[in-house]
Design an enzyme around this catalytic site. Sequence first.
Site, PDB file in Angstrom:
ATOM      1  N   TYR A   1       0.972  -1.262   0.034  1.00  0.00           N
ATOM      2  CA  TYR A   1      -0.021  -0.027  -0.086  1.00  0.00           C
ATOM      3  C   TYR A   1       0.904   1.187  -0.078  1.00  0.00           C
ATOM      4  CZ  TYR A   1      -3.636   3.238   1.514  1.00  0.00           C
ATOM      5  OH  TYR A   1      -4.509   4.378   1.860  1.00  0.00           O
ATOM      6  N   CYS A   2       0.668   2.129  -0.972  1.00  0.00           N
ATOM      7  CA  CYS A   2       1.298   3.631  -0.951  1.00  0.00           C
ATOM      8  C   CYS A   2       2.812   3.257  -1.262  1.00  0.00           C
ATOM      9  CB  CYS A   2       0.808   4.228   0.077  1.00  0.00           C
ATOM     10  SG  CYS A   2       1.370   6.118   0.146  1.00  0.00           S
ATOM     11  N   LEU A   3       3.711   3.916  -0.175  1.00  0.00           N
ATOM     12  CA  LEU A   3       5.084   3.643  -0.340  1.00  0.00           C
ATOM     13  C   LEU A   3       5.490   2.174  -0.295  1.00  0.00           C
ATOM     14  CD1 LEU A   3       6.314   6.639   1.849  1.00  0.00           C
ATOM     15  CD2 LEU A   3       5.892   6.307  -0.778  1.00  0.00           C
TER      16      LEU A   3
ATOM     17  N   GLY B   1       3.901  -0.163  -1.404  1.00  0.00           N
ATOM     18  CA  GLY B   1       3.688  -0.821  -2.745  1.00  0.00           C
ATOM     19  C   GLY B   1       4.907  -0.673  -3.533  1.00  0.00           C
TER      20      GLY B   1
END
Length: 599
Positions: A336-338, A340
Site C-alpha cells: 500500500y502506497c510507499l 507498494g
Amino acid sequence: MAKKTATTANDTVVPLKSNLPAVVQTPPCAGQDPEGPEHPYRMLDRAARASLARMTGGVSPHSIFAAWSDWALHLSRSPGRQLELAEHAAQNAGKLASFAQNPAGEAPFKPSDYDHRFTDQSWAKLPFALYAQSFLAMQDWWNAATDDMPGFSKSDAERTRFQMRQTLDLISPSNFPWLNPQIIQETARTGGVNLIEGAAHFTEDMVQTLTQTHKRPPEGFQIGKDLACTEGKVVYRNDLFELIQYSPTTKDVHAQPLLIVPAWIMKYYILDLSAHNSMVKYLVDQGFTVFMISWCNPDADKAEMCLEDYRIQGVMAALDAIGGIVPDQKIHTMGYCLGGTLLSITAATMARDGDDRLATVTLLAAQVDFAEAGELLLFVDESQIAFIEDLMWTQGYLDRPQMTRTFATIRAEDLIYTRAVNRYFLGKDDLPSDILVWNNDTTRMPARMHSEYLRGLFLENRLTAGRFAVEGRVIALKDISAPMFVVGTETDHIAPWRSVYKARLFTDHELTFVLTNGGHNGGILSEPGHKHRHYRVGLRVADQHYQGPDEWLEQHTPIEGSWWPEFAGWLAAHSEGKGAPPAMGKALCDAPGTYIYQE
C-alpha cells in the site's frame, strides 16, 4: 549503519550483523565530502540551513524565490500576456458588478469540488455572497496569471500557482469572524460561548504542537480494542518491524498465505481500522492466511537505516519468516502506497535473482514511476531536498509534524482553514472517527532512507529509467512474472491514478487494473455495503500492447459496489486449493503488537 536485531529461539532481540549498501547510489549531501568528514565550515553552513528549515517548516525559500523570479521574468517580456491578464481582470470585475446588481442570479465563480468554505446557505446572502465572489474572482485571475507561458517551466508554473493558492487561502473571507456569516450567526445564538470554546480548543492545540505529544484517542477508538483489533499474534520481530499473523476464522483456508506491506509513513492499521471496514478482517473471513508488517517508529538511532534495510530486514525477512510458518508454498503479496513501491522493488530484485517465491503482487495506490506524481512534486526539487536533508541531519529523521504539514497544505482549504474555523470560531469539536484517529497517529522516517527515497525515486525517477541499482546491479520491473493486481483511486492527490496506471507501461506480464472512486485512503477503504461506491476493472494479458489511461477509462464502464470482492475472487483464482489452516507461528505477543504504540 543502524544497529539491526532479530528474534532468536529464546524470543530475545539480538543484533543483526549487516553492512548493507544503499539501494540507490545517491550523490553525497550538499557540502559532504565522500572521502571523509565534512569540513567545519560546511558543517556550520548545514547547521545554519537546518535552523532556517525549522523556522520555515522544511520549505526552502530558494525554491519559492526561484519559481517567482522565473514567473516574473517571463511575464515581463510577454506584453501580449500582460494585456491578456489585464483583459481577464476587467472581465472578472464586470462579472462581479453584474452579480452585485442581480445577486439572485447565478453566481459567476464556483469553488473547487473539495472547497467547502462557502457551501453554507448563509453565503448566498448579501453582503457575504459578494465577499465570497470577490475572493473566488481573485483566485480565478491568479490561476490564469500563473498558467503556462512559453519558456516558463511547467514545474515553476505549478509551484507559483500552488504558493499563490496558499496565500489566498490565508486571506479568505471565511477565515475572519466579521466576514463569515456562520460565525456571526453562531456568536449571536450562543452569546459568544462559541468563541470561548474555540479559544480553549486553540490553547489545547497550541500546547500539543509545542510539546509534540500525541493526542489520545477518544473513547470508542482505542487501538487494539476498537481499531487494529483483528485477532492474531506477533510471530516475528526485529528492530525494524513486527510480523503479525492473523487467526483464521474459516474451517478451510487457501493454501498460499498473503503478506501485506504497508507504508512506513503512517501506522499499518489503515488496513485494519474498525471491524466493519477492516480489509484484513475481510480477507481473513474470505479464507486467506494474512500476515501484516508493522513498522517501528524510528528515532535518531536509526538515522542511517536505508531503503535496502527496509527491503532486506523488512520485506525479505518477513517472507523468510512466513516461509518457515507456511512451508513449501508461494506467497501472495500486497503493498500500500510507499509499501507498494518497496514491494515492487523487492519483486523486481527477486525476479532478477531467480527467487520465485511470490505467487502474486498487488499494489494499492502505489507508484512505480514518479514523473507525474501529483502535487507532492511541488515539494521536490534539488534545493528543497537539500534543505530537508540539512533538517534531518540535525534530527536524524523527518519528524511527524513536518510530514503532516506537507499533506495538509495540498488541501489547505479543507484540511487547515475549514477545520480551524469550525474548531476555533464555531467552537466545534472534531467529530471522532477511526480514520481521523489513524491520520493523527503519525510516524517519523529515518534520515538516510527518506533522502534516498526522495532523490532516487521522486527527483530522479530511477526505478523506471533503468538506473535503480540493488546490490550494485540495476533492476527492471518487466522482469516480474507474477500476476499483478493494481488499484488506483479517482481523486487521489498523493498517488494520482494515471501515475499508478503506469505499472502497465513498465511491465509485460498479466496485470489487472482497478480504478475505484474516492481518494488515497477512502478509495482503498471500500468495504462491501459502503454507499456510493463504484469501480472499473480491466485485464491486460501477458505481452498485450499498451493502452493509455484515458483510452482505458473510456472502454471500461463503472461497476456499482466495492472492489474488495473483485480482489478476493482474483486472489482465490490465483491460489491453489484449500485445506486446514496452518499452525500459528510461535507467538511473541498478541496483535496488534508493541510497535504500533510507539510515539
